[in-house]
Each structure stands twice: as C-alpha cells, then as structure tokens.
Design a protein around this motif. Structure first.
Motif, short mmCIF file in Angstrom:
data_model
loop_
_atom_site.label_atom_id
_atom_site.label_comp_id
_atom_site.label_asym_id
_atom_site.label_seq_id
_atom_site.Cartn_x
_atom_site.Cartn_y
_atom_site.Cartn_z
N MET A 66 0.84 -1.23 0.02
CA MET A 66 0.01 0.01 0.14
C MET A 66 0.89 1.34 -0.08
O MET A 66 0.15 2.44 -0.22
N ALA A 67 2.19 0.97 0.38
CA ALA A 67 3.07 2.29 0.42
C ALA A 67 3.80 2.74 -1.21
O ALA A 67 4.52 3.58 -1.05
N GLN A 68 3.50 1.70 -2.02
CA GLN A 68 3.93 2.07 -3.31
C GLN A 68 3.10 3.28 -3.84
O GLN A 68 2.04 3.54 -3.39
N VAL A 121 0.99 5.43 -5.84
CA VAL A 121 -0.17 5.41 -6.11
C VAL A 121 -0.28 5.05 -7.80
O VAL A 121 0.51 5.78 -8.39
N LEU A 122 -1.42 4.35 -8.18
CA LEU A 122 -1.80 4.05 -9.72
C LEU A 122 -2.96 5.00 -9.96
O LEU A 122 -3.70 4.85 -9.35
N ALA A 140 -10.76 2.60 -4.23
CA ALA A 140 -9.64 2.94 -3.30
C ALA A 140 -8.27 2.03 -3.68
O ALA A 140 -8.07 1.24 -3.13
N VAL A 141 -7.36 2.87 -4.57
CA VAL A 141 -6.38 2.01 -5.47
C VAL A 141 -5.55 1.33 -4.33
O VAL A 141 -5.04 0.22 -4.44
N THR A 142 -5.10 2.04 -3.44
CA THR A 142 -3.96 1.53 -2.42
C THR A 142 -4.55 0.39 -1.64
O THR A 142 -3.79 -0.38 -1.30
N LEU A 143 -5.90 0.69 -1.26
CA LEU A 143 -6.35 -0.62 -0.42
C LEU A 143 -6.47 -1.87 -1.38
O LEU A 143 -6.23 -2.82 -0.79
N LEU A 169 2.99 9.52 -12.51
CA LEU A 169 1.49 9.62 -12.50
C LEU A 169 1.06 11.11 -12.39
O LEU A 169 1.49 11.93 -11.69
N SER A 200 2.34 8.34 2.20
CA SER A 200 2.69 6.75 2.05
C SER A 200 3.32 6.03 3.06
O SER A 200 2.80 5.20 3.77
N ALA A 231 1.77 3.27 5.93
CA ALA A 231 2.39 1.80 5.95
C ALA A 231 2.92 1.59 7.76
O ALA A 231 3.16 0.32 7.89
N PRO A 288 -7.62 7.31 -2.89
CA PRO A 288 -8.81 7.73 -3.12
C PRO A 288 -9.33 6.71 -1.70
O PRO A 288 -8.77 5.83 -1.46
N GLY A 289 -10.54 7.07 -1.04
CA GLY A 289 -11.06 6.22 -0.13
C GLY A 289 -11.93 7.10 0.93
O GLY A 289 -12.54 6.70 1.88
#
Lengths: 394, 394
Positions: free
Chosen positions: A26-28, A30-31, A246-249, B10, B23, B27, B200-201
């Motif tokens: 999740m710390a990568q 974000v996409l 929610a991309v990171t999740l 991005l 980030s 984490a 997002p979220g």
C-alpha cells in the motif's frame, strides 16, 4: 524505570493487524485506476475474492466501511412499506434493523438475545407467522458477543419459506466457513479490515442472481451502493468500477488474498479453529466463562466474562496503557462485563499467548487472584496438541 | 536497447501522486480506531479539514470515493418528488443529475455545455422560472473539461432565490479557492485523492447549519451517508465515527494536511495558479488551444485540444506505454479529442516540464510537427517569471 511495555500489539477484531507485506504494497506509488498496471490488480482481486467467498457469483466491491456493504444489501433488497425479517443476537445484528428502517421497511425483528445464537427453528416459526417476508437479514459472526450463527441451517429455513437471506459476514468471512454457493446464501457482505488482513475502507457484497434480480426489479433510492451499476462495471473485460476505487487498499488486498491463497482457505479456517479453541481453553483455565454458548465454531473473537469483583471497564484500558496490548471490551449493554480476545485474520499462536499473558497480568493488577501463566499454559497445550510442523530440513 | 523510460510518472487529476511522507504514514502498523493514538489523529484531521474548507462548519468524513460525498448531499437534501436544479458543464456535473434522479427528485437540468462555465445570470433566470427549487447542485472544478465555475457568484444567485447550494469540489478543494464561510456555500463536498494528496477512499462534506437543518427535517432513505449521525459522532469529545473509519487513510491525511498547513493555503493556491498558467502557456506555445474559456482560475487540470491530424486516443496511451507518463485523455463525448494535463495536489514545476516533454515527444511520434522543447520552454519562462526563492543561506 524504563517502560518495558513500549512495544504495541493490536489484538482487536477490527481493525485487525496488517501483515507487513500488505502495508508495503500500500506504500507503493499510487496508480491511476484506469492504467493497465492497476486494472490487472483490480481484476485479480475480484477473482480472488470469489475464491474466498467460495462462489461463482459477482463479489461487488465498494469504497466504504463494512457497514456500507450492509447498507448496499438493504438499499438493493428492501422495498419501502414491505416487511423484512431481521434475526439478530447482538449489536451488529441490530444494525440491520436500523438500516432497514431507514430504508422504509416494515421490520419484523427477532432478537435472540445478546450472547445467544439465532435458532433456525425460531426463524422457521416466525417466517410461518409472517408469510409476507421476502428477505431475511442475519449475522454470521456477531463481533459484539463472539457468537457464530449456523448460516447453512438459517439459509435452508429462509429458502423453504420463499425468502432470500442476506448475511453480515464482516468479521466472519475468511475466518469461519461460509461457502456461499454450497450453502446457497443469496447475499454475503464483508469488509477488508477483519479476516482479510487489510485496513478498513473496502466493503464487499457477494450477490447471487436471485438477489441481483430482486434489486433490478426495484431501482432507485440508491446510486453509490447500486448493485446493478457495480456489477455492470465489474463484468466488463477488463473490469471497471463506476466510482474511483480505493487503489492503495486494492494493492494491499491483492497481497492479503494471495497470502490466503498460499496458506489455503481450509488451513486458514483450521488455524482460526485452533486459535479459538486455545482462547476458550485459556479462559477456562483462568476459571472464567466464555460468553455465549459453547461452540467449536466461534473462532473469530472470544468474549470472556470478567470476574465480578473487579472494574471490568478498566481491563482493556489497563492492558493497553500499561502493557501495550489493545483488545476490545464490551459494547452497549455488555460494557464493562466482558473482554473480547480476537483471533481473526493475521493472528497466530503467540498472539494468543501474548494477549493472555497481558490479560492475566492485568487481572492481577486489578486485584483478581490469578496464577500467572495458567491461561497461557492452557493455550500452549492446545497448540502442541494441534500439531507442530516438522522442523524444516537442515 | 534498454528501456530509457522505465521510470513511471503519475500525472492524472485523480488519483494524484502521493507525497512519500504520506505513503510512509499509511504503512505504519494499523491502529484500533478507538485507541487514543488514533482518536488523536482523527480529531486533528477533522480540525485541519476545517482549515482547508475555510469553515467553522462540520466537515463530515465518510469512508467512500468522492462520489459518496456527492451522494450524501443528494440523500440528505433531496426530497422525493420535489424539484432541485442541477447546473452542469461536463461529466461530473451530470453525475448530480443521475444521483438526484436516483433519489426521486424532479430534476431541472441546466446543461451549460461541456467546456463552458455555468453562467450566474443563466442560473438566476432559471431559478426565477422554477420558483419551487430549494436546492442547487453544481461543480467547482469540472475535471472532465478543466473548467472552474464562479461559485461565489452562483452562491449569491442561489441564495437570492431562497435556495441552498451544494458544490462538488472533489477536484477543486485545496487547489483553487472556495472559502466556504466567506462565500456562504451551504455544502462543499470533496475527496481525498485530488488536491489533498491522499489515495482515494475518504469523502468529505462541509455542511452548514442550514443544510444540516434541511437534512434533519426529512430523515430516512439513508444511513451510511446520514449527515446527522456523522455530525453527532464527530461533535463528541473526543470525536467518534458511526462506522469504522478508514484508519490508514486518516494516517496519511493527517500528514498531507500538515503539509498544506506548513506550505500555507494561500501559497498552495498560488502554486496551482502558476502551474495552471505554465500549462496554458505551454499549450499555446505548441499552437494548441486549451479547451474551455480562457480563465486565470482554471488551475486544476488543463484540457488541451489535440491536433486534428492525429489519432487523439493514442496520445495518453503512447505517453504511458512508451514514455512512462500517465495522463488522462477525454471522457465521454471528448474521448480522443483532448489531453488532460493535471496540476492538482502534489505537483510542482518540474512535473509540468516532464509532462509537456513527454507530450511533445508523443505528438512527434504520432506524426504531428512539433519543435521539441517549445512547450517546455514556455512553461519554464512562466516559472522564472513567477519568481524563484532565494538560495538558502550556505
């Protein structure tokens, strides 16, 4: 003096502890949610969720708390002015009542009582009385009491009466079996922050064709949680989401679901079974009663009745503030009366050992007569009896 | 040959890039949402959100996409069968129509046209015609076109007609000014994944007393997004959330809001102003038109009309697949016709340089006659003109 207990342990039934590999994912960076790199993760999560739900149905995903998935079930299945039946046995079961009333249902509420199971025979009797009920809402694992209901039997009863059944499996899915297709459960809702080993923020609804069809017959009164819109997006190739996911999740979920896949779902259930057994054995060795019926399936959270002579509300507070171990106490009418020891998700034997060690020390500090190591020892015995893997070859 | 362009950038208007410190915060080991360590973060976020919304009102937080906050506005303000007015100028404005219709409103839809602003005089005329309208829904920054509406003027017009106004500021809040209290905007909704530099979220709704009162007069048809329930929780001391909050996202939000506080909100706006100006100058230097009216306030995303002779849909694809720079193309009726260059959130001058460098190279690869460096050079000139901070003392 140095604080020996500076190190912190999260031992609650939600949020549950997160595996480091999940946190790292999740710390990568974000996409973009429409970039192929994310769409691949998204598609893989949707597919892996089906494995955990043990279903061929769509498992719809929302950016929301688990309660959002419950609301999706109500918003899609309830028709204003029509009756539904809620069979509850604790705080989270009662949430179905609040939701269904907010959406205009006539709620027939069967309250089995906090700490009891919902009895299939009782549901059968009530459905025979109220023949207009087309949907039953109930709970797999009632997190407020530790009780796990017999969803297979409740589903059979609901179906025999011509009703659909929607089950809150927020804390149960991935910890205790609820094979959606085998049991024919129409709707199973869950969340990311329990046995699925992720932070809160993703909500899931496994919905079969009958449930989708009922939703489609009665559109409106919902958009964000509309099953049809989300199913349409997710069924595209590649799958899509009507709202920004929610991309990171999802990045974390992908890793967590891979861990479950690697461990094997049946082994995950067996691990929870042993942890639950150990927690109950530890409580018993401390001469404390587990709250609720004796149940080999109650393997999500063990609620322990606190000794009469001590300040029950002080137990979780002291465990956390003095020993660094965070557990949950009782909610609502059980406040101060129980301690809830979780074993749901990323939990292993030494988490139970740690939790009971802190629990024993806390009881002692509060003046309760405890022989230190008694509960821990009982848990250790359960673990050894369950079998220890052979040493890896040297 | 080695892939020179392996490194990824991005550059979209949501999700936007996340600062490394954000980030890292996410984490960290997950916290129990009722533990003091989390409650402190939660309370601080709620307070810092008020600073960014420039309001004394409650800023209600939901675990949801930004669309969830929009749905909260509709679910709390719309009354079935009663008229509301939606003033839209693109894809996201049209989402208000879908939501309001799903919740049973009679929607008066003023479509100003994709790429235009909503004209206050036109809103005034329409409200005079439809005197029954009690709520106006519109958009601050229309992400599909880059247009930014004059919310101050639209609010005055709505109020003069006795209506409340609810504004989608999902991509605008924290990038362009919308001082909620100064302008008297009744409802401002936003999301975490744009200028607030988080994944997002999380969804936000800044709601004034008039809006809360209207919601309270007409309960039901909502639970997860009920403003009253969330406001009641957040007003407790310490604040509480009716549903499990997305704890890791709050950990990130806390850091992101601290970054905004440290930079200073006015400086954040000024940075966006300069980035927007540079993007428009770069487009102009490439002999390409910015989509939408010339506007010194359109500082969230710059939509650029693509040259007629090339395959427009190939632009974002090639930029991403060949050069590693992810931007967004056009949506809906603008598909293949525009490129959207974002400068919203964690963006700085060299992000604009990078994006235009990749954009120029992409246009060249697609056969468009571009003198490399032209757009980039125009952007550089804007940055130098805006002033470069003095070197730090040695």
């Amino acid at each position: 003096m140095a604080n020996l207990f500076h190190k912190q342990y999260l031992m609650t039934a939600g949020p549950t502890p997160i595996p480091p590999a999940v946190s790292q994912a999740m710390a990568q960076p974000v996409l973009y949610h429409r970039a192929p790199a994310f769409v691949e993760v998204y598609a893989r999560c949707l597919s892996r969720l089906k494995d955990v739900f043990q279903t061929q149905n769509d498992v719809l995903v929302f950016a929301a708390s688990g309660s959002g998935a419950m609301e999706s079930a109500v918003a899609n299945l309830v028709r204003p002015g029509e009756p539904v039946l809620v069979a509850s046995c604790g705080k989270f079961g009662e949430r179905w009542v609040e939701l269904a009333e907010a959406f205009g249902a006539e709620v027939v509420h069967h309250d089995a009582g906090w700490g009891n199971r919902v009895e299939p025979a009782e549901l059968e009797r009530l459905l025979a009385e109220d023949s207009g009920v087309e949907v039953v809402f109930t709970t797999l694992s009632e997190t407020s009491t530790g009780v796990v209901n017999d969803i297979q039997a409740l589903t059979e009863v609901a179906h025999a009466a011509g009703a659909l059944i929607a089950v809150d499996a927020v804390s149960g899915l991935g910890a205790v079996p609820i094979p959606q297709d085998d049991w024919g459960v129409d709707v199973v809702v869950s969340g990311s922050q329990k046995a699925l080993m992720c932070p809160p923020g993703l909500a899931f609804a496994g919905v079969n064709e009958a449930a989708l069809a009922r939703a489609e017959e009665s559109p409106g009164r919902r958009a964000y949680f509309d099953w049809g819109a989300t199913a349409t997006g997710q069924r595209k190739d590649p799958p899509d989401s009507p709202f920004t996911p929610a991309v990171t999740l999802f990045m974390g979920l992908d890793v967590a679901l891979e861990m479950i896949e690697r461990e094997g779902l049946e082994d995950v259930f067996e691990r929870h079974r042993v942890l639950g057994r150990a927690a109950r054995a530890a409580a018993k060795a401390l001469d404390l009663d587990a709250f609720g019926p004796e149940d080999e399936n109650a393997n999500v959270v063990t609620a322990i009745k606190l000794p009469e002579g001590i300040d029950g509300a002080a137990v979780p507070k002291l465990m956390r503030d003095r020993f660094g171990v965070t557990i949950a106490g009782g909610q609502g009418k059980l406040k101060g009366r129980i301690a809830r020891i979780a074993h749901c998700g990323y939990f292993a034997p030494f988490d139970i050992v740690t939790t009971f060690a802190a629990f024993e020390m806390t009881l002692r500090e509060l003046g309760h007569d405890v022989e230190l190591g008694t509960g821990v020892g009982a848990a250790q015995a359960v673990f050894l009896e369950a079998g220890v893997p052979a040493a890896a070859p040297a």
